[in-house]
Design a protein around this motif. Structure first.
Motif, mmCIF file in Angstrom:
data_model
loop_
_atom_site.group_PDB
_atom_site.id
_atom_site.type_symbol
_atom_site.label_atom_id
_atom_site.label_comp_id
_atom_site.label_asym_id
_atom_site.label_seq_id
_atom_site.Cartn_x
_atom_site.Cartn_y
_atom_site.Cartn_z
ATOM 1 N N GLN A 1 52.527 -60.659 -19.605
ATOM 2 C CA GLN A 1 53.479 -61.083 -18.582
ATOM 3 C C GLN A 1 54.905 -60.659 -18.936
ATOM 4 O O GLN A 1 55.663 -60.219 -18.064
ATOM 5 C CB GLN A 1 53.407 -62.596 -18.398
ATOM 6 N N LEU A 2 55.258 -60.783 -20.196
ATOM 7 C CA LEU A 2 56.600 -60.364 -20.615
ATOM 8 C C LEU A 2 56.777 -58.862 -20.417
ATOM 9 O O LEU A 2 57.867 -58.405 -20.056
ATOM 10 C CB LEU A 2 56.842 -60.755 -22.072
ATOM 11 N N LEU B 1 50.676 -64.037 -22.601
ATOM 12 C CA LEU B 1 52.125 -64.122 -22.446
ATOM 13 C C LEU B 1 52.757 -62.746 -22.651
ATOM 14 O O LEU B 1 53.679 -62.363 -21.916
ATOM 15 C CB LEU B 1 52.702 -65.127 -23.445
ATOM 16 N N THR C 1 57.540 -68.000 -16.920
ATOM 17 C CA THR C 1 56.265 -67.575 -17.493
ATOM 18 C C THR C 1 55.192 -68.617 -17.187
ATOM 19 O O THR C 1 55.488 -69.729 -16.772
ATOM 20 C CB THR C 1 56.388 -67.349 -19.011
#
Length: 763
Positions: free
Chosen positions: A588-589, A585, A548
Motif C-alpha cells: 500500500q505504501l 502495508l 493506510t
C-alpha cells in the motif's frame, strides 16, 4: 437440449450446487436439471429408485448427463439404468466430472444447445481453471486452437475479472454463432484458448483491466466479434450497482409516517404444497437484489453470504419437510441465528444480529408478497437502520428517516448521511400511527408527532435556501469573520464520493479498507494507485489524505482474516495488525508513493498508541519524498501524549468516532450504550483541546463531528485547521464557518460543560 441429473448423498449439497449452476445462465436457456439426493431432506444417502425418477424427469432426445458425488451415488446411478426404459438408458451418460465445477460447466455448455459429447467433455474439464490458478494441475497437452481470420481487442472491466458468471455469459454468447472463437490475455500472454469452453476461459484468469484479443473464424466471424465487443462494453453482463442517488441534505423533514416494522406480517400467508419452491424463488430474488448492491461495499457481500449459508438453508428445508410453512421455517432459523449473535461477548459479533435480521426480513417480505415501503414518500420510521436499507431507499422520494434506536455512527446511519438523507436517531418508543404527519429537526433532536406544519415547512424553506446558497458558494474558502481560514475536505469511501462533492478542498480521509473492502484477495500496488489517482483527478488534483489499512473491530477485511479476539475493539486494530503482516502495508505504501509522484498526497497511519508504533511506521515508509505524514488520534493515550508521537510528523488527524467510544467506554455500534458515545461530550472536547494545544503540528478532524456545521465551528474555535466531512455536508460546513466569528465562541464554557446536551445548547 440435453438434460442433467445430479446424484448426491446430501440434498442440501445438491440443491446448493444446482442453485449455483443455475445462476450462470438465463432461466429461459437452462437445461432441465433433476436432483436425486439424500434419503430425505436431512438424511444422507442415495436411492436408485429416486435416481430413476430423476432420469425420467430430465430425459431428452439429445441425451442425459449424470453428475455424482461419490461411493454409493455411482452404484445407485448404475442400478437406476436397469430400472428405466432401455430407450432412455441408451442415451444416459455417467460422468466422473467434479460435482460442483462439472455441473457449472455442464449447465453453461448445455444452455448453448451443445451435444451430449461436448457437454460431458466440458464437465470433465471442470477443475482445469482452478488447477491452473493454484498451479497443481497435472501436465496435459495443450489443445490446438484454430488460427483466426479476424480479431478485436476488448478490456475486462469487471471488478472481479472474468469470473464464473461473466465467463459463462461469454461462452453462451459465442456458442450461439457459427464461428470458432479464441481468447488471448495480452497482459499475461496466456492463450489462445477456446472461448466456447468455460473451463478454458477460466484458465485465462483474466483480471480487471486486462486486454483480451478475441479471434474468430468461420461464416459468422464478424458477427460474433461484434457481439463480444458489445458484451464486453456491458461489463460482460455483470450487474453494476447504480450510483446512490442523493437526498436533500437537510436536517429537517416532514411527511406522513411510513412504519417499517422489524416484523413482517405473515397473517395473510397461505401455505401450499410447494413451500420448498416458494422458498427457492424468494432466496433467488433476494440474491439478485443483494448482488446488485455488492459493489456498494462488503456489508452486502456479508448479507449475500448469510442468505446462501448452506447450513441455514438445510435447517430451513428440514423444517419445511416436517410440515412447517416456508416463512415460519425461515423466520425461526434466522431468529435463532440473530439470538446467537446477540448472546456473544464480542460487541462486533453482537452487531451482526442486525445483518441477520435484515436478510431475514428481505426474504420474508418476498414470501409474504409485502411491498417494501422504503420507496414511499414520507418519513420512514424504523426500529434500527441497517446499511442495506440506507443504501437502497430512494433518496429522491423519501422525506427522511427516523430511527428508534440511538446512536449516530452505525453503518446504516453513516450510509444515509453520506447520501444526504434527512435523519434523526434515538426517537425511542414514541407512538406513531401510519400515515399521520410527523416531523423532526435533527439539529435539536426533536421528533414531533403533531407538528405545526406551517412552521416546519417554513424551516425547511429557510434551510433549503441556506443549502442552495452554500452550494452556490461552495468553491469559496471557509474564511471566518475574524479572518481564520479552515480547510474543509471530504471523506472518501468510494470514488463517487469524490466525483459528487461540491467545494471540497481535497480529501482529508481516503478509507482504503472501504475502497477495497469487497476484495477476496489483496489489491496490488498498481490497482491501488489507479484508484487513488481516480480520486485525486475527481478532486482536481487537490491534496488527498490516504489512511493506510484500518481494519479490526467493526471493520474486517475479507482478504486478511483475523483470529477471533475476546474484544476486537481493544485488540489488533489498524496499524497493530501490520506489525505481523508488513508486506500488505508495504504494497500500500508503494501505491501511495506512486500516487504522490503525480499529485499531492498525505499519508496517515490509524490506531496509533505509542511512539514505538510511529517509529516503526516511519521506518516502513522510508524516505518521505513528496509525502506529508501523519497519524490518527483515536485513543485517549495518543491524545494525551500527542507531543511525543508527533515530533517527527507533519500533522495529526483526530478520529472523533473512535476517540469518543474509547473515552466514554461506549461501543458506537451497540444501541444499548450508543447515546453515551456523543462526540460533543466535554471529556472528548477536552482531549481535542489538549491535542491542538500540545501537538506542535497541524491538527485535523476527520470523524463524524466534522460533518456537523455547528460542531465544526466549535472545533475551529479550539484551533483545528482542517475538517473532513461527508460529501453532502461540505458546502454547509463551509458556509457556517464563513458566518462565524471564532473569537466570540465560548470554548471555555463548552469544555467545562456538564454533558454533551449542555454543549449542544451552547452551540
Amino acid at each position: 437440449m440435453i438434460g442433467i441429473v445430479v446424484v448426491s448423498h446430501s440434498r442440501a449439497l445438491a440443491d446448493a450446487a444446482v442453485g449455483l449452476a443455475a445462476e450462470m445462465v438465463a432461466e429461459d436457456k437452462r437445461p432441465v436439471i433433476a436432483v436425486a439426493a439424500g434419503l430425505d431432506a436431512t438424511t444422507f444417502g442415495t436411492d436408485a429408485m429416486a435416481v430413476a425418477e430423476a432420469l425420467g424427469t430430465a430425459d431428452s432426445p439429445d441425451g442425459v448427463l449424470v453428475l455424482l458425488d461419490l461411493g454409493s451415488a455411482v452404484l445407485s446411478a448404475e442400478m437406476a439404468l436397469e430400472f428405466v426404459d432401455p430407450s432412455v438408458a441408451e442415451h444416459v451418460r455417467l460422468t466422473s466430472a467434479p460435482l460442483v465445477e462439472g455441473l457449472v460447466a455442464a449447465v453453461v455448455t448445455a444452455s448453448t444447445g451443445a451435444s451430449l459429447d461436448a457437454v460431458a467433455a466440458e464437465a470433465a474439464r471442470g477443475l482445469v481453471g482452478k488447477q491452473d490458478h493454484l498451479g497443481d494441475a497435472a501436465p496435459v497437452a495443450a489443445e490446438a486452437v484454430a488460427a483466426s481470420d479476424h480479431s478485436v481487442e476488448v478490456v475486462v472491466g469487471n471488478e472481479h475479472g472474468l469470473h464464473a458468471r461473466p465467463a459463462a455469459r461469454l461462452v453462451g454468447l459465442v456458442n450461439g454463432f457459427d464461428a470458432v472463437v479464441s481468447l488471448t490475455d495480452l497482459d499475461t500472454g496466456k492463450g489462445p484458448v477456446d472461448a466456447g469452453s468455460l473451463s478454458m476461459v477460466a484458465t485465462l484468469n483474466a483480471q480487471q483491466g486486462h486486454r483480451l484479443r478475441v479471434g474468430a473464424s468461420g461464416p459468422q466471424a464478424a458477427e460474433v466479434l461484434a457481439a463480444v465487443e458489445e458484451l464486453a462494453a456491458d461489463n460482460f453482463g455483470d450487474v453494476v450497482a447504480p450510483p446512490l442517488t442523493g437526498g436533500s441534505g437537510l436536517d429537517v423533514a416532514i411527511g406522513p409516517a411510513v412504519l417499517v416494522d422489524a416484523s413482517v406480517d405473515l397473517g395473510g400467508y397461505v401455505a401450499g404444497d410447494n413451500e420448498g419452491a416458494r422458498l427457492d424463488d424468494a432466496v433467488r430474488v433476494a440474491g439478485d437484489e443483494l448482488r446488485a448492491l455488492v459493489d456498494g461495499g462488503g456489508i452486502f457481500e456479508a448479507h449475500l453470504a448469510l442468505l446462501n449459508d448452506r447450513a441455514l438453508l438445510a435447517e430451513v428445508r428440514a423444517a419445511i419437510a416436517g410440515g412447517t410453512s416456508a416463512p415460519v421455517a425461515w423466520k425461526q432459523t434466522y431468529d435463532g441465528l440473530a439470538a446467537t449473535f446477540e448472546s456473544l461477548d464480542d460487541p462486533y459479533q453482537q452487531e451482526r444480529a442486525q445483518d441477520v435480521r435484515a436478510v431475514r426480513d428481505r426474504v420474508l417480505r418476498l414470501l409474504a408478497g409485502v411491498t417494501d415501503d422504503t420507496s414511499a414518500h414520507g418519513i420512514l420510521v424504523v426500529p434500527e437502520l441497517d446499511a442495506a436499507t440506507a443504501a437502497t431507499v430512494d433518496a429522491t422520494e423519501v422525506a427522511g428517516i427516523a430511527v428508534r434506536a440511538a446512536g449516530t455512527t452505525g453503518h446504516g446511519v453513516i450510509v444515509a448521511r453520506s447520501r444526504g438523507i434527512p435523519l434523526v436517531t434515538g426517537i425511542g418508543d414514541v407512538a406513531v400511527r401510519a400515515g399521520t404527519v410527523v416531523a423532526f429537526d435533527a439539529r435539536t433532536g426533536v421528533f414531533d408527532t403533531a407538528p405545526d406544519e406551517a412552521a416546519v415547512r417554513a424551516t425547511i424553506a429557510e434551510r433549503l435556501g441556506e443549502r442552495e446558497r452554500a452550494i452556490a458558494d461552495a468553491a469559496l474558502p471557509a474564511t471566518t469573520r475574524d479572518g481564520r481560514t479552515v480547510d474543509v475536505l471530504v471523506n472518501v469511501g468510494v470514488v463517487q464520493d469524490a466525483v459528487e462533492v461540491r467545494g471540497a478542498d481535497g480529501s482529508g480521509l481516503v478509507r482504503t479498507e472501504v475502497l477495497f473492502g469487497d476484495r477476496r484477495t489483496a489489491p496490488s500496488a498498481d490497482e491501488q494507485a489507479e484508484v487513488f489517482l481516480d480520486i485525486a483527478r475527481a478532486l482536481g488534483n487537490k491534496p488527498i489524505t490516504i489512511r493506510t489499512w484500518d481494519i479490526g473491530g467493526d471493520k474486517p477485511l475479507p482478504f486478511l482474516p483475523q483470529e477471533r479476539e475476546p474484544n476486537p475493539f481493544l485488540g489488533e486494530r489498524g496499524l497493530r495488525v501490520f506489525r505481523r503482516r508488513p508486506e500488505l502495508l508495504r504494497d500500500q505504501l508503494a501505491a501511495i508513493r506512486r500516487t504522490a509522484a503525480e499529485t499531492p498526497v498525505h499519508v496517515m497511519f490509524p490506531m496509533v498508541t505509542t511512539a514505538d508504533e510511529v517509529d516503526w511506521a516511519l521506518h516502513e515508509l522510508g524516505p518521505r519524498d513528496n509525502l506529508e505524514v501523519g497519524i490518527m488520534v483515536e485513543v485517549p493515550a495518543a491524545a494525551l501524549r500527542v507531543a511525543t508521537l508527533a515530533k517527527d510528523l507533519d500533522f495529526v488527524s483526530i478520529g472523533t468516532n473512535d476517540l469518543t467510544q474509547y473515552t466514554t467506554a461506549a461501543d458506537r455500534t451497540n444501541a444499548a450504550v450508543a447515546p453515551l458515545a456523543d462526540g460533543l461530550d466535554p471529556a472528548v472536547l477536552q482531549l481535542i483541546d489538549h491535542v491542538v494545544r500540545t501537538a506542535g503540528v497541524r491538527v485535523a478532524v476527520c470523524g463524524d463531528l466534522a460533518s456537523d456545521p455547528q460542531a465544526a465551528v466549535l472545533l475551529a474555535a479550539l484551533g483545528v485547521t482542517e475538517l473532513s466531512a461527508v460529501g453532502p455536508q461540505v458546502p454547509l460546513v463551509k458556509a457556517r464557518l464563513r458566518q462565524a466569528d471564532l473569537s466570540q465562541v465560548d470554548t471555555a464554557a463548552a469544555l467545562a460543560a456538564r454533558d454533551a446536551a449542555q454543549v449542544r445548547g451552547l452551540l
